[in-house]
Structure formats: structure tokens, C-alpha cells
Design a protein around this motif. Structure first.
Motif, PDB file in Angstrom:
ATOM      1  N   ALA A  29      27.585  27.964   8.084  1.00  0.00           N
ATOM      2  CA  ALA A  29      26.877  26.964   9.087  1.00  0.00           C
ATOM      3  C   ALA A  29      26.703  27.685  10.342  1.00  0.00           C
ATOM      4  CB  ALA A  29      27.681  25.681   9.532  1.00  0.00           C
ATOM      5  N   CYS A  80      26.804  30.535   0.753  1.00  0.00           N
ATOM      6  CA  CYS A  80      25.903  31.086   1.864  1.00  0.00           C
ATOM      7  C   CYS A  80      24.771  32.053   1.261  1.00  0.00           C
ATOM      8  CB  CYS A  80      27.047  31.747   2.861  1.00  0.00           C
ATOM      9  SG  CYS A  80      25.633  32.677   4.007  1.00  0.00           S
ATOM     10  N   PRO A 348      26.054  20.752   4.424  1.00  0.00           N
ATOM     11  CA  PRO A 348      25.251  21.891   4.137  1.00  0.00           C
ATOM     12  C   PRO A 348      23.955  21.802   3.497  1.00  0.00           C
ATOM     13  CG  PRO A 348      27.159  21.840   2.958  1.00  0.00           C
ATOM     14  CD  PRO A 348      27.451  20.664   3.877  1.00  0.00           C
TER      15      PRO A 348
END
Ligand SMILES: Cc1cc2nc3c(=O)[nH]c(=O)nc-3n(C[C@H](O)[C@H](O)[C@H](O)COP(=O)(O)OP(=O)(O)OC[C@H]3O[C@@H](n4cnc5c(N)ncnc54)[C@H](O)[C@@H]3O)c2cc1C
Length: 379
Positions: A29, A80, A348
Motif C-alpha cells: 500500500a 504487490c 487492497p
């Protein structure tokens, strides 16, 4: 032997999964919000030998198998997408050397990429040559023992941080695609100006740059393959790297599916978890099916790459098309499953939806993948 390879692959996948969940997921994040290039993740990849997964042991790597690399890219992308791209692009920068480089060039440069001492970039796109790279205008003119590069490349991932950039340029304008050559250019070369591009929708921590070459001298010994081999190398690379973008897309989708399943079991409305409503169950079932279909095709494309099967061009295009469309659909549905919570960055999935979009665009838009597939059908 086959069992041994499978066990190695599973061991690599398990250790990457652990690293991604423990150390990369908590950073994702922040990487997105600051849009700063994640040097700490690069350092972690160096220390944990993650870059080495993209390269064969004979060149200082750990694997070199497209399938093993895709499994690693997927695991990182679940956490990610920006970090997953660091690994995929190290492979992207290494493939031109593997395909076109001399044995001497391979021994000089591949171990540097495998250890992560050097970061790589692949510079094909230009402001006026995106989907049609054959129309590129960057020139490389021979001058004694050097080539002199002039022109502009754009959208180059790792462009302003890479130590080694594979640059494609026209050496003979009269020869069409046979007049394009490939060069290994140092990132700090004189005559190369690197401008980071800001304001991306997703993969915000990834470095994307414009490269301006003005009389940039590159020794002729840094040419990959023969004069005029560049376009063939560039296309051969895309056959091998598209399955890795499919793996990135797959990871984003799988990560969003995990989030949606978890949330649906916890969130209660009408006196029960929303996961008990058939409307939500059917959405989750469709999402899981799309993820698995994308995984099957991505792995099939990787197997074709590993087997040097000529079908790899077709399967790579199909895998990238299917996995990136699945990523866009699954992440959008994940936002829907989370309702209002899906729409804010406390969770997310909104980031995953923004990250998914790029997988339909780079390494050839999905329209271009369809052209590749259709061309094979007509052949
Ligand atoms: C974040 C990011 C990272 C990137 N990283 C790299 C990199 O590392 N190296 C690199 O070389 N490039 C990179 N790219 C460039 C990327 O590959 C190009 O953006 C992509 O190929 C599309 O080119 P374009 O942007 O010029 O779009 P255009 O080619 O202008 O296309 C615009 C639209 O027209 C459509 N279109 C074009 N031609 C046709 C056709 N014949 N039929 C149907 N539709 C068509 C396209 O699908 C698209 O929808 C990156 C791009 C981004 C955004």
C-alpha cells in the motif's frame, strides 16, 4: 529428473510465497501511495536471490525455467504488482542477451542481472512507435568502433534506474525490420537523458521513463547479434516475456480473489455472512474459474517457452490476453464484493484493480495479442 525439477520448482514457489506474504504484502500500500521506486524490495530480492530465478545456473542463476519464473512472479504479484514487475523486467532485460548475445556477452552480463547487481530495462517503444515498433525512428549510426544513438524511447520500465538498457535502433533505414539492431547501453552513458514519467494509474512504484539519446556513443562490441538482428530479437523476447506478464496478471487476480473470499465470509448483512448469498457465491465461483483458466494457459505458454516449442508465440499471446482480461474482471468484481470498502484504499482491492489495467496494455495491447493470434490462425 522430472520429479527433481518439479520439487525444486515447488520449493522456489513456497519460499517466494513466504517472502511475498511476510515482507512484501505489508509494503504494497505504501509503495502505491508514495509512488516511490521500492529500492528496499530490490535489496531484498538481491539478498534472497530472487532475481536469480530468471536465469540458468550456468549464468549465475537459480533456474532459468519460464514456468518457475512465472510461479514466482505470480506469488509476488498476489502481494504487490509493482514488486512482481521488478522480477519480470529483470527477465525481460536478460532475454535479448540470451537470444542474441555472444557467449562472451552472456558471461559478462547475465550473472550481473542474476545477482541483481545490475538492474535491466528493455527499450523498444517510442512516442510514435508503440503498437507498431517496426516504425521506430531512433537511429544508430556506425562511427569507427562505436555506434552513435539519436532518438527517443518512452514508457520504459526501470528506464531511469536501470544499469543496463537493451535499446533497439535503426541501423539501416532502407532495410525495414531487417535494418534494426539491438544494443546494450549503460544507464549512465553520456548522451543519454532519463526522465521519469509520473502520474500512473497503477504499478505506481514502478519506474517508467522516457530515454532521450543525443549523440550517445555505444561500443560496437555492445551490439547483440549481427547488424539487422534487432527486430527478430525484440519479437523473440516478447514471446518469452508475455507469459511473465500473464503471470503478473494472474497473481493480481488471485490476490484479489483471496481478499474477496475472506471479506465475504466476515461481512454480515441481513443477519448472515454475505458469502451465504448465492449472488455472491456465483461471483466468487466465476472469479475462481477465471483465475484457474488463466493459470492453465499461462503455465502452458511457459512450458512451450521451456521446450522451445514454436507454438510459444501463439500461446504467449493467448496467455497474456486471457490472464490480463481475467485480472481486470476479477479485480473489478472483488471491489464489488467488498462494497463501499472495496472503493477505498484501506483495502487492497482498489489498488489491485488499478494495477490490473496495465497488463492489458504493455508488451503489446490486447488488440495486438488478438492480431498475433489471428495471424497464426490464417497461416
Ligand atoms: C507503465 C508502462 C510500462 C511500459 N514498459 C515498457 C517497457 O519496459 N519497454 C517498452 O519498450 N515499452 C513499454 N511500454 C510501452 C507499451 O508496450 C506500449 O504502451 C504499448 O505497446 C502500446 O503502445 P502505445 O501506448 O503507443 O499505444 P498505441 O499503439 O498508440 O495504441 C493506442 C490504441 O490503439 C490500438 N491499436 C493500435 N494498433 C492497432 C491495430 N492494428 N488494431 C487494433 N487496435 C490497434 C491499441 O490497442 C490501443 O488501444 C510500457 C507502457 C506503460 C504504460
Amino acid at each position: 529428473m522430472a520429479t527433481e525439477v518439479r520439487e525444486d520448482r515447488q520449493a522456489i514457489q513456497a519460499s517466494v510465497r513466504e517472502l511475498a506474504q511476510a515482507r512484501i504484502a505489508p509494503r504494497a500500500a505504501e509503495i502505491d501511495q508514495t509512488a516511490e521506486f521500492p529500492w528496499d524490495v530490490v535489496e531484498m530480492f538481491r539478498q534472497q536471490d530472487i532475481f536469480a530465478i530468471a536465469f540458468a545456473p550456468e549464468y549465475g542463476g537459480l533456474s532459468g525455467s519460464a514456468l518457475t519464473l512465472a510461479m514466482a512472479v505470480e506469488e509476488i504479484a498476489k502481494a504487490c504488482a509493482t514488486s512482481a514487475l521488478l522480477l519480470a523486467v529483470q527477465g525481460l532485460g536478460g532475454y535479448p542477451i540470451l537470444l542474441g548475445g555472444s557467449e562472451e556477452q552472456k558471461r559478462e552480463f547475465l550473472p550481473e542481472l542474476a545477482s541483481g547487481r545490475k538492474l535491466a530495462a528493455y527499450a523498444l517503444s517510442e512516442p510514435d512507435a508503440g503498437s507498431d515498433p517496426a516504425s521506430m525512428s531512433t537511429r544508430a549510426r556506425r562511427d569507427a568502433d562505436d555506434y552513435v544513438l539519436d532518438g527517443v524511447k518512452t514508457w520504459i520500465t526501470n528506464g531511469s534506474v536501470a544499469d543496463l538498457i537493451v535499446v533497439f535502433a535503426v541501423t539501416d533505414p532502407d532495410q525495414g525490420t531487417k535494418g534494426i539492431s539491438a544494443f546494450l547501453v549503460d544507464g549512465d552513458s553520456e548522451g543519454l537523458q532519463r526522465n521519469r514519467i509520473h502520474g500512473k494509474l497503477g504499478i505506481r512504484g514502478s519506474d517508467t521513463a522516457e530515454l532521450v539519446f543525443t549523440g550517445c556513443r555505444v561500443p560496437a562490441s555492445r551490439r547483440l547479434g549481427a547488424d539487422g538482428d534487432g527486430f527478430k530479437i525484440a519479437m523473440g523476447v516478447l514471446d518469452r516475456s508475455r507469459p511473465q506478464i500473464a503471470a503478473q496478471a494472474l497473481g493480481i487476480a488471485a490476490g484479489a480473489l483471496d481478499q474477496a473470499v475472506q471479506y465475504a465470509q466476515q461481512r454480515r448483512q441481513f443477519g448472515r455472512p454475505i458469502a451465504e448469498f448465492q449472488g455472491i457465491q456465483f461471483m466468487l465461483a466465476d472469479m475462481a474459474t477465471q483465475v484457474e483458466a488463466a493459470r492453465c494457459l499461462t503455465h502452458e505458454a511457459c512450458r512451450a517457452v521451456d521446450a522451445r516449442d514454436p507454438q510459444m508465440t501463439l500461446l504467449a499471446a493467448m496467455a497474456k490476453l486471457t490472464a490480463s482480461d481475467a485480472a481486470m474482471k476479477v479485480t473489478t468484481d472483488a471491489v464489488q464484493v467488498l462494497g463501499g470498502s472495496g472503493y477505498i484504499n484501506e483495502f487492497p482491492v482498489e489498488r489491485m484493480m488499478r494495477d490490473a489495467k496495465i497488463t492489458q496494455i504493455y508488451e503489446g495491447t490486447n488488440q495486438i495479442q488478438r492480431l498475433v493470434i489471428a495471424k497464426r490462425l490464417m497461416a
